[in-house]
Design an enzyme around this catalytic site. Structure first.
Site, PDB file in Angstrom:
ATOM      1  CB  CYS A 115      32.276  33.880  47.485  1.00 18.31           C
ATOM      2  SG  CYS A 115      33.582  34.003  46.265  1.00 18.31           S
ATOM      3  CG  HIS A 239      32.234  30.280  49.064  1.00 19.34           C
ATOM      4  ND1 HIS A 239      31.754  30.107  47.780  1.00 19.34           N
ATOM      5  CD2 HIS A 239      33.469  30.833  48.937  1.00 19.34           C
ATOM      6  CE1 HIS A 239      32.669  30.548  46.922  1.00 19.34           C
ATOM      7  NE2 HIS A 239      33.717  30.977  47.597  1.00 19.34           N
ATOM      8  CG  ASN A 269      35.416  29.866  44.401  1.00 19.68           C
ATOM      9  OD1 ASN A 269      34.258  30.272  44.293  1.00 19.68           O
ATOM     10  ND2 ASN A 269      36.307  30.438  45.185  1.00 19.68           N
TER      11      ASN A 269
HETATM   12  O1  UT7 Z   1      36.019  32.506  47.041  1.00 18.93           O
HETATM   13  C1  UT7 Z   1      37.016  32.941  47.882  1.00 18.93           C
HETATM   14  C2  UT7 Z   1      38.246  32.991  47.142  1.00 18.93           C
HETATM   15  N1  UT7 Z   1      39.352  32.202  47.307  1.00 18.93           N
HETATM   16  C3  UT7 Z   1      39.692  31.331  48.247  1.00 18.93           C
HETATM   17  O2  UT7 Z   1      38.993  30.989  49.140  1.00 18.93           O
HETATM   18  C4  UT7 Z   1      41.054  30.804  48.121  1.00 18.93           C
HETATM   19  C5  UT7 Z   1      41.758  30.702  49.436  1.00 18.93           C
HETATM   20  N2  UT7 Z   1      43.111  30.169  49.298  1.00 18.93           N
HETATM   21  C6  UT7 Z   1      43.360  28.914  48.897  1.00 18.93           C
HETATM   22  O3  UT7 Z   1      42.464  28.140  48.591  1.00 18.93           O
HETATM   23  C7  UT7 Z   1      44.804  28.466  48.903  1.00 18.93           C
HETATM   24  O4  UT7 Z   1      45.590  29.457  49.501  1.00 18.93           O
HETATM   25  C8  UT7 Z   1      45.354  28.148  47.489  1.00 18.93           C
HETATM   26  C9  UT7 Z   1      44.708  26.887  46.952  1.00 18.93           C
HETATM   27  C10 UT7 Z   1      45.117  29.304  46.550  1.00 18.93           C
HETATM   28  C11 UT7 Z   1      46.846  27.897  47.582  1.00 18.93           C
HETATM   29  O5  UT7 Z   1      47.086  26.823  48.487  1.00 18.93           O
HETATM   30  P1  UT7 Z   1      48.152  26.980  49.654  1.00 18.93           P
HETATM   31  O6  UT7 Z   1      48.178  25.714  50.371  1.00 18.93           O
HETATM   32  O7  UT7 Z   1      47.807  28.227  50.439  1.00 18.93           O
HETATM   33  O8  UT7 Z   1      49.470  27.174  48.850  1.00 18.93           O
HETATM   34  P2  UT7 Z   1      50.555  28.356  48.960  1.00 18.93           P
HETATM   35  O9  UT7 Z   1      50.049  29.559  48.263  1.00 18.93           O
HETATM   36  O10 UT7 Z   1      50.989  28.460  50.378  1.00 18.93           O
HETATM   37  O11 UT7 Z   1      51.718  27.730  48.103  1.00 18.93           O
HETATM   38  C12 UT7 Z   1      52.450  26.552  48.521  1.00 18.93           C
HETATM   39  C13 UT7 Z   1      53.397  26.166  47.405  1.00 18.93           C
HETATM   40  C14 UT7 Z   1      54.208  27.357  46.885  1.00 18.93           C
HETATM   41  O12 UT7 Z   1      55.493  26.868  46.538  1.00 18.93           O
HETATM   42  P3  UT7 Z   1      56.740  27.078  47.524  1.00 18.93           P
HETATM   43  O13 UT7 Z   1      56.854  28.574  47.698  1.00 18.93           O
HETATM   44  O14 UT7 Z   1      56.381  26.372  48.794  1.00 18.93           O
HETATM   45  O15 UT7 Z   1      57.876  26.464  46.770  1.00 18.93           O
HETATM   46  C15 UT7 Z   1      53.471  27.747  45.624  1.00 18.93           C
HETATM   47  O16 UT7 Z   1      54.312  28.405  44.696  1.00 18.93           O
HETATM   48  O17 UT7 Z   1      52.661  25.671  46.275  1.00 18.93           O
HETATM   49  C16 UT7 Z   1      52.996  26.414  45.111  1.00 18.93           C
HETATM   50  N3  UT7 Z   1      51.829  26.516  44.263  1.00 18.93           N
HETATM   51  C17 UT7 Z   1      51.471  25.571  43.373  1.00 18.93           C
HETATM   52  N4  UT7 Z   1      52.054  24.423  43.013  1.00 18.93           N
HETATM   53  C18 UT7 Z   1      51.442  23.674  42.074  1.00 18.93           C
HETATM   54  C19 UT7 Z   1      50.882  27.490  44.253  1.00 18.93           C
HETATM   55  N5  UT7 Z   1      49.927  27.217  43.355  1.00 18.93           N
HETATM   56  C20 UT7 Z   1      50.277  26.016  42.789  1.00 18.93           C
HETATM   57  C21 UT7 Z   1      49.701  25.191  41.817  1.00 18.93           C
HETATM   58  N6  UT7 Z   1      50.307  24.043  41.491  1.00 18.93           N
HETATM   59  N7  UT7 Z   1      48.528  25.538  41.206  1.00 18.93           N
END
Ligand code: UT7
Length: 314
Positions: A115, A239, A269
């Site tokens: 990215c 980004h 993204n």
């Molecule tokens: O280009 C560079 C590449 N990528 C990035 O920059 C991505 C960087 N990371 C992110 O943008 C975020 O970490 C994500 C959007 C991927 C995830 O958001 P988050 O706020 O970090 O969520 P999390 O992984 O901490 O998950 C929180 C909760 C979890 O449930 P529990 O364990 O609290 O019950 C996940 O299982 O949200 C759940 N979850 C979802 N729920 C609904 C994870 N993905 C989803 C989803 N829909 N798509």
């Protein structure tokens, strides 16, 4: 090559974009994934994304638009750099397809810095112009949908397809690039990767944490090298990965969110394409005036990062 050519600067003359016509909304994803529009909007800022096409096809469309807007005859272009993580083939570089289809006379290569790739290409383009080239076409293009596991809600909600391009031309004097920074911490390469023939796998929380940190460090380094402060910056083009990453980084950089460009609600993204898509959106919307200072900040798999401070003078 002239002895003083290493002093030669460059400016962006024009820009172009391409997005595939197929729109995939969060509601579409609700049909196949255990997710919701509300969760995706709240946690990422993304509402819809575009999917389809080929990397070279999108790159050609964006590149042609940029060339037309600059009024450049392709036979006068010395080089095309295509930043991409999703080339059409492993060999040859997709830049060669772009070079041939656009009728560019010069060289062509792909650049993969994930990215951060477009900002890496921008810095490389300035260097090659300093070394004697006159006209360079820079493109960021991706078809991430091809390497996304559409059953994985952790990644399928994020990644998408698109392309953005700029024309970069030599000028007398120092040009637009006031300061820059690029880097990589390969020890973190496993937190976001895709094997050849495989899908993107990501430790989202860890990427998030590191992304904010490197955006702030790299952005500040570029500002310092440019000899300017955050309050001098009229526009940040970050980004486009997650609106919360952009907000956290802007807060720490001490730049108000009103000065940040965000198109991720519509594009998702698009990795290498995200910064040129955002830059083109801001330029088309009249958000940048000649003389304004613009900060581009990228981060991505690798982990790589790259920042550039430009004095806008298209
Ligand atoms: O280009 C560079 C590449 N990528 C990035 O920059 C991505 C960087 N990371 C992110 O943008 C975020 O970490 C994500 C959007 C991927 C995830 O958001 P988050 O706020 O970090 O969520 P999390 O992984 O901490 O998950 C929180 C909760 C979890 O449930 P529990 O364990 O609290 O019950 C996940 O299982 O949200 C759940 N979850 C979802 N729920 C609904 C994870 N993905 C989803 C989803 N829909 N798509």
């Amino acid at each position: 090559m002239a002895e003083d050519s290493l002093m030669r600067g460059a400016v962006i003359r024009s820009w172009g974009t391409a997005l595939p016509p197929k729109v995939v909304t969060n509601h579409d994803l609700e049909q196949t994934l255990d997710t919701s529009d509300e969760w995706i909007v709240e946690r990422t800022g993304i509402r819809e994304r575009r999917v389809g096409g080929t990397t070279s096809g999108l790159a050609i469309e964006a590149g042609r638009q940029a060339l037309d807007r600059a009024g450049w005859d392709p036979s006068t272009v010395d080089l095309v750099i295509l930043a991409t993580t999703t080339p059409d083939q492993q060999v040859p570089a997709s830049a060669s397809t772009v070079q041939n289809e656009l009728g560019i006379a010069g060289g062509a290569f792909d650049l993969n810095a994930a990215c951060s790739g477009f900002v890496y290409a921008l810095i490389a383009g300035h260097g090659l112009i300093g070394a004697g080239m006159s006209r360079v076409l820079l493109i960021g293009a991706e078809t991430l949908s091809r390497i996304t596991d559409w059953d994985d809600r952790g990644t399928a909600i994020l990644f998408a397809d698109g392309a953005g391009a700029v024309t970069l031309e030599a000028v007398d004097g120092p040009g637009q690039l006031l300061g820059w920074d690029l880097g990589s911490d390969g020890s973190a390469r496993h937190i976001l990767d895709a094997d050849i023939g495989g899908y993107l796998e990501m430790d989202g929380r860890e990427v998030f944490r590191r992304a904010v940190r490197v955006m702030v460090e790299s952005g500040n380094t570029a500002l310092e090298r440019a000899g300017v402060s955050a309050s001098d910056i009229s526009l940040v083009v970050p980004h486009q990965a997650n609106i919360r990453i952009i907000e956290s980084a802007c807060t720490r950089l001490d730049i108000p969110m009103e000065r940040a460009v965000s198109v991720l609600d519509r594009t998702g993204n698009t990795s290498s394409a995200s910064i040129p898509l955002a830059l083109a959106d801001a330029a088309d919307a009249g958000r940048i005036s000649p003389g304004d200072l613009v900060l581009l900040v990228g981060f991505g798999a690798g982990m790589t990062w790259a920042s550039a401070v430009l004095r806008w003078q298209p």
